[in-house]
Design an enzyme around this catalytic site. Structure first.
Site, mmCIF file in Angstrom:
data_model
loop_
_atom_site.group_PDB
_atom_site.id
_atom_site.type_symbol
_atom_site.label_atom_id
_atom_site.label_comp_id
_atom_site.label_asym_id
_atom_site.label_seq_id
_atom_site.Cartn_x
_atom_site.Cartn_y
_atom_site.Cartn_z
ATOM 1 N N CYS A 54 86.289 76.839 -6.473
ATOM 2 C CA CYS A 54 87.174 76.144 -7.415
ATOM 3 C C CYS A 54 86.920 76.651 -8.831
ATOM 4 O O CYS A 54 87.850 76.845 -9.617
ATOM 5 C CB CYS A 54 86.930 74.646 -7.358
ATOM 6 S SG CYS A 54 87.187 73.869 -5.754
ATOM 7 N N CYS A 112 88.717 79.866 -10.506
ATOM 8 C CA CYS A 112 90.004 79.746 -11.207
ATOM 9 C C CYS A 112 89.957 78.740 -12.344
ATOM 10 O O CYS A 112 90.543 78.951 -13.409
ATOM 11 C CB CYS A 112 91.104 79.340 -10.232
ATOM 12 S SG CYS A 112 91.497 80.574 -8.975
ATOM 13 N N CYS A 126 95.147 74.543 -3.158
ATOM 14 C CA CYS A 126 94.155 75.425 -3.781
ATOM 15 C C CYS A 126 93.240 76.031 -2.714
ATOM 16 O O CYS A 126 92.893 77.219 -2.782
ATOM 17 C CB CYS A 126 93.334 74.655 -4.809
ATOM 18 S SG CYS A 126 94.204 74.286 -6.348
ATOM 19 N N CYS A 129 100.415 39.698 -1.355
ATOM 20 C CA CYS A 129 99.023 39.532 -1.792
ATOM 21 C C CYS A 129 98.833 39.912 -3.250
ATOM 22 O O CYS A 129 98.286 39.134 -4.041
ATOM 23 C CB CYS A 129 98.102 40.385 -0.928
ATOM 24 S SG CYS A 129 97.935 39.815 0.781
ATOM 25 N N HIS A 130 99.287 41.110 -3.617
ATOM 26 C CA HIS A 130 98.888 41.692 -4.901
ATOM 27 C C HIS A 130 99.789 41.345 -6.076
ATOM 28 O O HIS A 130 99.445 41.640 -7.223
ATOM 29 C CB HIS A 130 98.778 43.205 -4.748
ATOM 30 C CG HIS A 130 97.737 43.614 -3.748
ATOM 31 N ND1 HIS A 130 96.396 43.326 -3.906
ATOM 32 C CD2 HIS A 130 97.848 44.268 -2.558
ATOM 33 C CE1 HIS A 130 95.720 43.792 -2.873
ATOM 34 N NE2 HIS A 130 96.569 44.360 -2.041
ATOM 35 N N ARG A 190 93.012 53.098 1.974
ATOM 36 C CA ARG A 190 93.158 51.665 1.708
ATOM 37 C C ARG A 190 94.507 51.149 2.182
ATOM 38 O O ARG A 190 94.609 50.054 2.739
ATOM 39 C CB ARG A 190 92.992 51.405 0.213
ATOM 40 C CG ARG A 190 93.003 49.937 -0.187
ATOM 41 C CD ARG A 190 91.869 49.171 0.464
ATOM 42 N NE ARG A 190 92.397 48.184 1.386
ATOM 43 C CZ ARG A 190 91.787 47.772 2.468
ATOM 44 N NH1 ARG A 190 90.607 48.255 2.798
ATOM 45 N NH2 ARG A 190 92.330 46.874 3.244
ATOM 46 N N CYS A 193 95.146 48.041 4.704
ATOM 47 C CA CYS A 193 95.963 46.893 4.309
ATOM 48 C C CYS A 193 97.077 46.632 5.319
ATOM 49 O O CYS A 193 97.340 45.485 5.690
ATOM 50 C CB CYS A 193 96.565 47.115 2.925
ATOM 51 S SG CYS A 193 95.428 46.822 1.549
#
Length: 284
Positions: free
Chosen positions: A99, A102, A137, A203-204, A241, A245
């Site tokens: 990595c 570059c 990449c 829920c959120h 996640r 959920c």
């Protein structure tokens, strides 16, 4: 568009509101005593009908968990960031590149990158997540094998890149060619699913701050992802996640890297615009 329901039946109990003591107005997250985080901000314009303010999940955690995130020495996620630093400098693939070949110094080249992902990729003519860019990449730039979507190597590399943007506000673009994907993600966010007939918003958006089972619901922002979850002692990516959920609603979920989860990630990321990048955060 709805998730496919499974046949299992389960019960969900959402109790009376409870907020950790760290939700006091004068509390502020400052990492290592120097990186000030924006953990409360005016809601983005596209949320005007739903929320007045966006609040980091950090405010929903216990004092002890908050303190872990405030000091890199105590933050258990930082060991994975160190491992990713080794990955960054390791030559991989047929092109004998790392990595760093570059992008050179990760601290300089990746500063601010996390704030704008997911984003529209003109060359590919689609919305790109950070996972997709990392794998491009690896395969195109380095001649190496792609990493598993939301796997351990991917999660720690996302964490390393995200660390370089800590404290900077999220600023995910949702207009132009990305708008159609954003609308798809919004539809998924508000679609009820599974045997429990719940949406992300159930829920959120409608119950954040309340106790659910033994935990406390946040507004579900992903500015802190990848997140170190104490319950399983590892880094979790947004798609990891999402998968959990959806399964909690007793539905059959999509896979990490699917078009559906890419759209959902774009929408959920945009809900946190204005909050600081916290990754890697610590949550229950």
């Amino acid at each position: 568009m709805k998730f496919k329901a499974m046949t299992a039946i389960a019960a969900l109990v959402i109790s009376t509101p409870f907020m950790a003591s760290a939700d006091a107005d004068d509390d502020q997250l400052v990492v290592n005593g120097e990186i000030e985080m924006i953990t409360k901000a005016p809601a983005p314009a596209h949320l005007a009908d739903a929320l007045d303010e966006v609040i980091s999940g950090w405010h929903m955690r216990s004092d002890e968990t908050q303190e872990m995130q405030a000091d890199d020495f105590d933050n258990p996620a930082m060991i994975f960031v160190e491992q990713a630093q080794d990955d960054w400098n390791t030559v991989m693939g047929t092109k004998d590149k790392s990595c760093a070949s570059c992008h050179d110094n990760v601290e300089d080249s990746m500063a601010g990158v996390r704030t704008v992902y997911p984003k529209w990729n003109d060359a590919k003519e689609t919305v790109y997540t950070m996972e997709m860019q990392i794998n491009d990449c690896l395969t195109d730039g380095m001649g190496a094998d792609a990493w598993k979507k939301s796997g351990a190597k991917m999660a720690r590399m996302e964490a390393l890149i995200s660390v370089q943007s800590r404290g900077m506000p999220m600023n995910v673009a949702i207009d132009g060619p990305a708008e159609a994907t954003w609308e798809q993600g919004k539809d998924l966010y508000y679609s009820r699913t599974g045997q429990l007939d719940l949406s992300c918003a159930s829920c959120h958006e409608e119950n954040y701050g309340n106790r659910i089972r033994s935990d406390h619901l946040s507004q579900g922002h992903i500015n802190g992802f990848p997140v170190y979850r104490l319950k399983n002692s590892k880094l979790t990516t947004p798609h990891g996640r999402f998968k959990g959920c959806v399964r909690d609603t007793r539905a059959e979920t999509y896979k990490p890297g699917s078009a559906e989860f890419i759209a959902l990630e774009l929408y959920v990321a945009s809900r946190g615009n204005g909050l600081s990048v916290e990754a890697p955060s610590v949550r229950n």
